[in-house]
Scaffold this active site. Structure first.
Site, mmCIF file in Angstrom:
data_model
loop_
_atom_site.group_PDB
_atom_site.id
_atom_site.type_symbol
_atom_site.label_atom_id
_atom_site.label_comp_id
_atom_site.label_asym_id
_atom_site.label_seq_id
_atom_site.Cartn_x
_atom_site.Cartn_y
_atom_site.Cartn_z
ATOM 1 C CB CYS A 95 60.531 52.282 81.311
ATOM 2 S SG CYS A 95 62.225 52.423 80.322
ATOM 3 C CD GLN A 109 57.486 40.521 66.879
ATOM 4 O OE1 GLN A 109 56.853 40.100 65.701
ATOM 5 N NE2 GLN A 109 56.559 39.894 68.433
#
Ligand code: PLP
Length: 388
Positions: free
Chosen positions: A330, A182
């Site tokens: 999650c 990134q």
């Protein structure tokens, strides 16, 4: 609305390819098709292009061309770094973090499952930064270690201090890899100065083509190939080179670094404008990860209050012509949830959306996005909003 008229704020997923990159690649699609391993003129032409690309990248990163190994992706480069270091360097301990990209996380999990090395996860602070005190503790306790900590997190933009992690790793005799997917093309790297042994990159994150990346492998690290079957990449990776992709990758690097500081200022300005407007206009808005000046300037992860409408945000933004991505924790029971937000914030309520910017975005696009958000959230009258 055509795809070209939409607003694209998902640049951490992938970036639009730069027109100059397309132009650089075209001759290698049209006429220069030779196999770089062939010794005739067709082959010599593409060999020259691959080696020129390698030199361009090496020059930008201040390393030697022989330290760059082209791969099919950031994922492959990450896999290679971990799997080969454990296999070839006598690594017995892998020290990493729970918020790494799956290319690292799933790889160290597999290494641990197969008993090839013990895996240790470094503690993170509230914004997702590696706790350097804990890293030092782990390094002191475990010799023959490989440290793999990402430079910037792709979901929340928090950055680790590579210099500090590298110095700690060196001082304790550990090999240090960082997933810089990134940040490559978005920050400068001087690999003569930076104490890293391996870093990874992927062209499509900085306006290059998909399906090509590289692993920087500091010379002297005796890794053997992960992919067998040919002597390409100085015996480091079998397989005919993706010449078109490699040419595009080098061109994208050149473009990124030609005007890096101006791009950085522009994109940081867009992000700050969005932060300022959201803070001023959306009650109870929050931000995931670091949003200060040290954070990755291309990524902003926003937490909208869970008012029943928020979960439809991405859907509604998409309908209004704005592409963003999201993620919920999650632990909320969804297997599509974000392991990063889950690790940092557990099952905190709210709708988490990642806005990620590039040099091609404009202030008008950011304003339009915020205006539509205000409508979708019911803060301001306007567009038809679906609550289905
Ligand atoms: N590492 C990070 C931090 C990423 O953001 C990504 C892409 O999402 C990758 C690795 C994988 O790169 P690629 O898409 O080239 O496989």
């Amino acid at each position: 609305m055509t795809i070209m008229e939409r607003t694209y704020l998902d640049n951490a997923a992938t970036t639009p390819i730069a027109p100059e990159v397309v132009e650089a690649m075209l001759p290698y699609m049209r006429e220069h098709f030779g196999n770089p391993s062939s010794i005739h003129a067709h082959g010599r032409r593409t060999r020259a292009a691959v080696e020129q690309a390698r030199r361009t990248i090496a020059q930008l990163l201040n390393c030697s061309p022989g330290e760059i190994v082209f791969t099919s992706s950031g994922t492959e480069a990450d896999n290679m770094a971990l799997l080969c270091a454990v296999r070839d360097l006598g690594v017995q301990h892998v020290i990493s973090s729970p918020t790494e990209h799956h290319a690292i996380e799933h790889t160290y999990q597999e290494i641990g499952r197969q008993g090839r090395a013990q895996v240790h996860l470094v503690r993170l602070d509230g914004e997702g930064r590696a706790d350097l005190g804990h890293l030092e503790e782990l390094l002191r306790k475990h010799s023959k270690a490989l440290v793999s900590l990402m430079h910037a997190n792709n979901e929340i933009g928090t950055r680790n201090d590579l210099q500090a992690v590298g110095e700690l790793s060196r001082a304790n005799g550990a090999v240090f890899h960082s997933d810089t997917v990134q940040t490559m093309g978005h920050y400068r790297f001087d690999l003569q100065q930076l104490p890293v042994d391996m870093i990874t990159a992927s062209a499509h994150k900085f306006h290059g083509p998909k399906g090509v990346g590289f692993l920087y492998l500091r010379s002297g690290l005796a890794l053997k190939p992960m992919i067998q079957g040919g002597a390409q990449e100085r015996n480091m990776r079998g397989g005919t080179e993706n010449v078109i992709g490699i040419v595009g990758l080098a061109k994208a690097m050149e473009l990124a670094y030609a005007d890096l500081e101006a791009h950085q200022r522009h994109v940081q300005g867009l992000k700050q404008h969005m932060i300022d407007r959201l803070r001023a206009e959306v009650p109870d808005v929050g931000f995931n990860g670091d949003i200060g000046p040290d954070a990755l300037y291309t990524v902003l992860n926003v937490r909208f209050p869970d008012d029943g409408r928020a979960e439809m945000l991405i859907y509604n933004l998409d309908i209004e012509g704005i592409s963003v991505s999201g993620g919920s924790a999650c632990s909320s029971g969804s297997n599509t949830g974000s392991h990063v937000l889950g690790a940092l914030y557990g099952d905190r309520p709210g709708a988490n959306i990642r806005f990620s910017f590039s040099r091609y975005n404009t202030l008008a696009e950011v304003d339009r996005t915020v205006d539509i958000l205000l409508q979708v959230l019911g803060i301001r009258e306007g567009a038809s909003v679906r609550n289905a």
